[in-house]
Design an enzyme around this catalytic site. Sequence first.
Site, mmCIF file in Angstrom:
data_model
loop_
_atom_site.group_PDB
_atom_site.id
_atom_site.type_symbol
_atom_site.label_atom_id
_atom_site.label_comp_id
_atom_site.label_asym_id
_atom_site.label_seq_id
_atom_site.Cartn_x
_atom_site.Cartn_y
_atom_site.Cartn_z
ATOM 1 N N HIS A 197 -12.257 -37.138 -8.749
ATOM 2 C CA HIS A 197 -12.462 -36.480 -10.039
ATOM 3 C C HIS A 197 -13.705 -35.652 -9.928
ATOM 4 C CE1 HIS A 197 -10.101 -40.196 -11.339
ATOM 5 N NE2 HIS A 197 -10.451 -39.672 -12.606
ATOM 6 N N GLU A 200 -14.937 -32.492 -14.532
ATOM 7 C CA GLU A 200 -14.667 -33.143 -15.741
ATOM 8 C C GLU A 200 -15.943 -33.139 -16.953
ATOM 9 O OE1 GLU A 200 -13.782 -37.566 -15.808
ATOM 10 O OE2 GLU A 200 -12.698 -37.547 -17.716
ATOM 11 N N ASP A 278 -4.359 -40.242 -17.476
ATOM 12 C CA ASP A 278 -5.660 -40.686 -17.203
ATOM 13 C C ASP A 278 -5.578 -42.110 -17.564
ATOM 14 O OD1 ASP A 278 -8.069 -40.378 -15.920
ATOM 15 O OD2 ASP A 278 -9.025 -39.324 -17.706
HETATM 16 N N1 HPA Z 1 -13.206 -39.975 -15.495
HETATM 17 C C1 HPA Z 1 -14.022 -40.611 -14.539
HETATM 18 N N2 HPA Z 1 -13.741 -42.032 -14.245
HETATM 19 C C2 HPA Z 1 -12.386 -42.624 -14.827
HETATM 20 C C3 HPA Z 1 -11.902 -41.927 -15.748
HETATM 21 C C4 HPA Z 1 -12.085 -40.616 -16.039
HETATM 22 O O1 HPA Z 1 -11.318 -40.073 -16.842
HETATM 23 N N3 HPA Z 1 -10.715 -43.096 -16.013
HETATM 24 C C5 HPA Z 1 -10.855 -44.119 -15.606
HETATM 25 N N4 HPA Z 1 -12.036 -43.949 -14.455
HETATM 26 ZN ZN ZN Z 2 -9.283 -40.161 -14.441
#
Ligand code: HPA
Ligand code: ZN
Length: 336
Positions: A197, A200, A278
């Site tokens: 990730h 975000e 997600d």
């Molecule tokens: N972002 C970061 N960590 C996470 C997410 C997310 O969207 N969903 C579950 N863990």
């Molecule tokens: Zn995620």
Amino acid sequence: MTDLDAFIAKLPKAELHIHVEGSLEPEMMLALARRNGVALPYASVESVQAAYCFTQLQDFLDLYYQGMSVLIEEQDFYDLAMAYLRRAAAQNVRHCEIFFDPQGHMDRGIPFRTVIDGLWRARCDGERELGITGGLIMCFLRHLDEASAERTLDEALPWRERLIGVGLDSSEKGHPPSKFQRVFARARNLGLPTVAHAGEEGPAAYVREALDLLGVRRIDHGNRALDDPTLIARLVAEKIPLTVCPLSNLRLCVVPDLEEHPLRRMLQAGLMATVNSDDPAYFGGYVTENYLAVQRALDLTRDEIVTLARNSFQAAFCDKSVKQGHLAALDAFLAE
Ligand code: HPA
Ligand code: ZN
């Protein structure tokens, strides 16, 4: 329902960004709490749903970790993953790469084996009963230290063959990819493709770090990469897929509304964007609802929708023959 809505529902697709713990629907959360004698601060589905009001990633994560506390037995993990796979199959998802967070369970005293056995059994039944290909991607929680991630990788070694990759999730801000360089290098040396990730809530620099320091083959989210034209050019040139999650972005206030969502700009820039759910139980929709919402908000064309579905198979971690099979099925569907 428009013709395009019906087309989206029937379109063969892959899902590459789904946290299995984030597919825990309130009904199952309450049922498992009862089955396992776990106390929750909710008495009804409505009171669970009423708590799902987030202004940032951390608000969600606090409830997500609380929710997963009802998962105790191997059967719980099986039931959770199987429920997700059944919903995915009903939406014509043909390939799923499922994230799980072992540290969220081991830190509560649940053995790694319990988690992986339940998820693996569901993955196998999903393939046999529903025809869904794919596998499990083990994520490290980035708010914990690298030593904890290293211990988690040690625990996973006996089940290396049950994993198709390693990822990085949880609280992004203040936890740069650089924190996990060594453990990601070890995962890559085990032959595991890596993802993270990035971008975000964190800056474009974290996307760059994930590429340079973690050797990732895909970026999960990646929205903030659009802040950096040089980075965009690199992601395009290296064909690095982005696993984008529109309803998640909306619910976590990564975008103010879906009309402002960067998905079309990503496609226009030539980025290999995909659409994913997600944490569908928390963000108001599975993969089809994500396609529908973002199509409506951005007025995406049928061609753009097809590109997103094709990208989802192109970006998958699977054998060439499996990938070719899915792409051929997509082409056959389009030819109908
Ligand atoms: N972002 C970061 N960590 C996470 C997410 C997310 O969207 N969903 C579950 N863990
Ligand atoms: Zn995620």
